[in-house]
Design a protein around this motif. Sequence first.
Motif, mmCIF file in Angstrom:
data_model
loop_
_atom_site.group_PDB
_atom_site.id
_atom_site.type_symbol
_atom_site.label_atom_id
_atom_site.label_comp_id
_atom_site.label_asym_id
_atom_site.label_seq_id
_atom_site.Cartn_x
_atom_site.Cartn_y
_atom_site.Cartn_z
ATOM 1 N N LEU A 137 0.892 -0.985 -2.047
ATOM 2 C CA LEU A 137 1.535 0.309 -1.829
ATOM 3 C C LEU A 137 0.515 1.440 -1.836
ATOM 4 O O LEU A 137 0.720 2.475 -1.190
ATOM 5 C CB LEU A 137 2.594 0.535 -2.915
ATOM 6 N N TRP A 166 13.396 8.709 -5.066
ATOM 7 C CA TRP A 166 12.023 8.414 -4.662
ATOM 8 C C TRP A 166 11.877 8.281 -3.155
ATOM 9 O O TRP A 166 10.908 8.766 -2.571
ATOM 10 C CB TRP A 166 11.541 7.142 -5.352
ATOM 11 N N ALA A 167 12.821 7.612 -2.530
ATOM 12 C CA ALA A 167 12.742 7.405 -1.080
ATOM 13 C C ALA A 167 12.817 8.735 -0.334
ATOM 14 O O ALA A 167 12.115 8.947 0.655
ATOM 15 C CB ALA A 167 13.844 6.464 -0.615
ATOM 16 N N TYR A 201 9.291 10.767 -1.406
ATOM 17 C CA TYR A 201 7.980 10.190 -1.087
ATOM 18 C C TYR A 201 7.998 9.131 0.010
ATOM 19 O O TYR A 201 6.944 8.632 0.388
ATOM 20 C CB TYR A 201 7.342 9.619 -2.351
ATOM 21 N N GLY A 202 9.185 8.792 0.523
ATOM 22 C CA GLY A 202 9.247 7.833 1.603
ATOM 23 C C GLY A 202 9.919 6.549 1.178
ATOM 24 O O GLY A 202 9.953 6.201 -0.015
ATOM 25 N N PRO A 203 10.461 5.777 2.138
ATOM 26 C CA PRO A 203 11.233 4.574 1.802
ATOM 27 C C PRO A 203 10.441 3.520 1.045
ATOM 28 O O PRO A 203 11.024 2.754 0.272
ATOM 29 C CB PRO A 203 11.683 4.057 3.175
ATOM 30 N N GLU A 204 9.132 3.483 1.243
ATOM 31 C CA GLU A 204 8.336 2.466 0.544
ATOM 32 C C GLU A 204 8.309 2.690 -0.960
ATOM 33 O O GLU A 204 8.001 1.762 -1.723
ATOM 34 C CB GLU A 204 6.910 2.426 1.098
ATOM 35 N N TRP A 205 8.635 3.907 -1.399
ATOM 36 C CA TRP A 205 8.672 4.224 -2.826
ATOM 37 C C TRP A 205 10.082 4.112 -3.411
ATOM 38 O O TRP A 205 10.266 4.287 -4.607
ATOM 39 C CB TRP A 205 8.144 5.639 -3.074
#
Length: 241
Positions: free
Chosen positions: A32, A206-207, A210-214
């Motif tokens: 990540l 979080w998504a 900071y984005g879906p990966e988080w």
Amino acid sequence: MSIVPIKTIRRPFLTARWSNLAILTYEVPPALLTPHLPSGLELDGRGGSAFASLVAFDFEDTRVRGVAWPGFRRFPEINLRFYVRQGNRRGVVFVREFVPRPLVSWLARALYNEPYLVAPIESGVAEDGAAMVTTRRLRWRGRSHAIDVTGNKPAVRPGEDTEAHFFKEHQWGFGRDRRSRTLVYEVRHPLWDVYPVRSWSLDFDWAQVYGPEWGFLSAHEPASVVLAAGSAVSVYPRGRL
């Protein structure tokens, strides 16, 4: 890997006081973090694991080149950072940083190429005889995101072998310039005391922030929560590795 010497410029670019730093740290997969890792650095883990920290704090008495700009001396910041190493130099890299002042964001982007964004942030600190209570509210994409941490008084100094020390003490900041070359700058401050954490709560998408990966972190609790008292800090001009 050799260490490239950095000539320290004695006059700081920025001075301020960083106060009441709520540091919520999560164990995360190294994959990540590697897309954000500048060249020449390696992830700095603890116990074989990699970590990222959500940090909320207040700038106070902020000065640029010794000048205090009216309306820009005091403001909050919320950022997401992770931990890196270049030889014996331990430091941090930022994924994204939020401040409520457009000029602050512009300066950080223009001079350090740091990933700053502008968003409304409310910060409240309440102190009584037994506790330090911190509340931060980030407004982003139509939603309020809340970070609340309460610590017991008095503040204490954790040992250098503790996780609190590991996550709060870093002398170097790293990033990339617009040509993807690795940047480094020094941040000086005395060792920070911490308020032993009594309670904490996090209402944070979080998504969305900071984005879906988080997004997976919304279902996880932090591995560490620290409330650092903070101190005066000096941030020095950037250099390149």
